[in-house]
Design a protein around this motif. Structure first.
Motif, PDB file in Angstrom:
ATOM      1  N   THR A 160     -44.403  69.579 -25.533  1.00 31.06           N
ATOM      2  CA  THR A 160     -45.266  70.213 -26.529  1.00 31.06           C
ATOM      3  C   THR A 160     -44.437  70.963 -27.568  1.00 31.06           C
ATOM      4  OG1 THR A 160     -45.521  72.048 -24.958  1.00 31.06           O
ATOM      5  CG2 THR A 160     -47.301  70.431 -25.049  1.00 31.06           C
TER       6      THR A 160
ATOM      7  N   TRP B 227     -42.617  68.934 -31.134  1.00 27.37           N
ATOM      8  CA  TRP B 227     -43.229  68.788 -32.461  1.00 27.37           C
ATOM      9  C   TRP B 227     -42.489  69.606 -33.510  1.00 27.37           C
ATOM     10  CZ3 TRP B 227     -46.584  64.976 -32.974  1.00 27.37           C
ATOM     11  CH2 TRP B 227     -47.319  64.567 -31.863  1.00 27.37           C
TER      12      TRP B 227
ATOM     13  N   ASN C 262     -46.089  64.612 -24.584  1.00 22.87           N
ATOM     14  CA  ASN C 262     -46.766  65.755 -25.177  1.00 22.87           C
ATOM     15  C   ASN C 262     -47.242  66.681 -24.056  1.00 22.87           C
ATOM     16  OD1 ASN C 262     -47.653  67.403 -27.274  1.00 22.87           O
ATOM     17  ND2 ASN C 262     -49.676  66.463 -27.343  1.00 22.87           N
TER      18      ASN C 262
END
Length: 255
Positions: free
Chosen positions: A78, A81, A150
């Motif tokens: 996560t 990004w 993710n």
């Protein structure tokens, strides 16, 4: 904790083949060092990610041969990004290319593809490729190849907590009903059943931290750190880690 070296060719593989005593059921890997490997080669970072994909193939094959039940790979966090948009875009395309070429071999080896992580923000084409691979291999009964994509350990725990709070608020359960077993049923790894707890955590590149990876599931895992960068990994490196695990004694807080 063990710091892996470069002497992987001398790993006594026959010791791993003799029996299944003290074999880890769930091996998790933080695949670190693709970018640094590419820089050392004077290549763009994306070349490192491409070579890292080949390392995934090599390690998956050996893990399956060794009878590992679950192999969880930290593919995209996560926090990733925050990387440059062009690199994130390239990383989002890798699952499409990987599954397009590797699923036939996974089928042949009876490997089942699984995925944990948050679907939001992941491009539709990437989600479709992942879903297709999971559908194609859903009936396989061998090793589970579990990609954390993710994914973030803290976010996973927060989401599980929120779900339990909602059930308490709606009187579906009481606070006293909540124990470790019930909490684990609300974690993303519930999809791999009895193998949620990690037995052996491997990290490449010499870094020695969890990086928000399977925080609950790694509570009692054994750690193995290797100086090798992820594109340098192969089946022999995995064997070295498995042999290190085989020679350890896990006490879980007892004597």
């Amino acid at each position: 904790m063990t710091l892996g070296g470069h002497g992987v060719e001398s790993t006594p593989n026959n010791m791993l083949e003799q029996d299944n005593i003290n074999k880890p059921s769930h091996v998790a890997i933080i695949m670190d060092g693709n970018g640094r490997w590419a820089e050392q080669q004077g290549q763009p970072r994306k070349v490192g990610h491409e070579e890292g994909m080949e390392a995934v193939r090599r390690v998956t094959r050996r893990a399956s041969e060794r009878g590992i039940d679950v192999l969880t790979l930290y593919a995209f966090s996560t926090e990733n990004w925050k990387r440059p948009p062009q690199e994130v875009h390239f990383l989002m395309q890798l699952p499409i290319r990987f599954f397009d070429t590797f699923v036939p071999e996974l089928q042949e080896k009876n490997v089942k593809v699984n995925m944990i992580g948050f679907e939001d923000k992941v491009p539709t084409s990437t989600k479709k490729a992942i879903s297709k691979a999971m559908e194609q291999t859903k009936d396989n009964t061998g090793m589970i190849l579990n990609f954390a994509f993710n994914y973030g350990g803290r976010a996973e725990i927060l989401e599980a907590t929120k779900e339990l709070c909602k059930k308490v608020a709606s009187n579906e359960l009481s606070v006293d009903d909540i124990d470790e077993r019930l909490f684990e049923e609300h974690l993303m790894t519930h999809s791999i059943g009895d193998y949620q707890d990690v037995d052996l955590l491997i990290r490449s590149s010499g870094e020695q931290r969890l990086s928000n990876f399977l925080l609950w599931q790694n509570a009692y895992s054994e750690f193995y750190f290797s100086e090798l960068l992820w594109p340098e990994f192969n089946g022999d490196v995995l064997d070295e880690a498995l042999l290190s695990y085989k020679n350890r004694q896990r006490r879980y807080g007892a004597l």
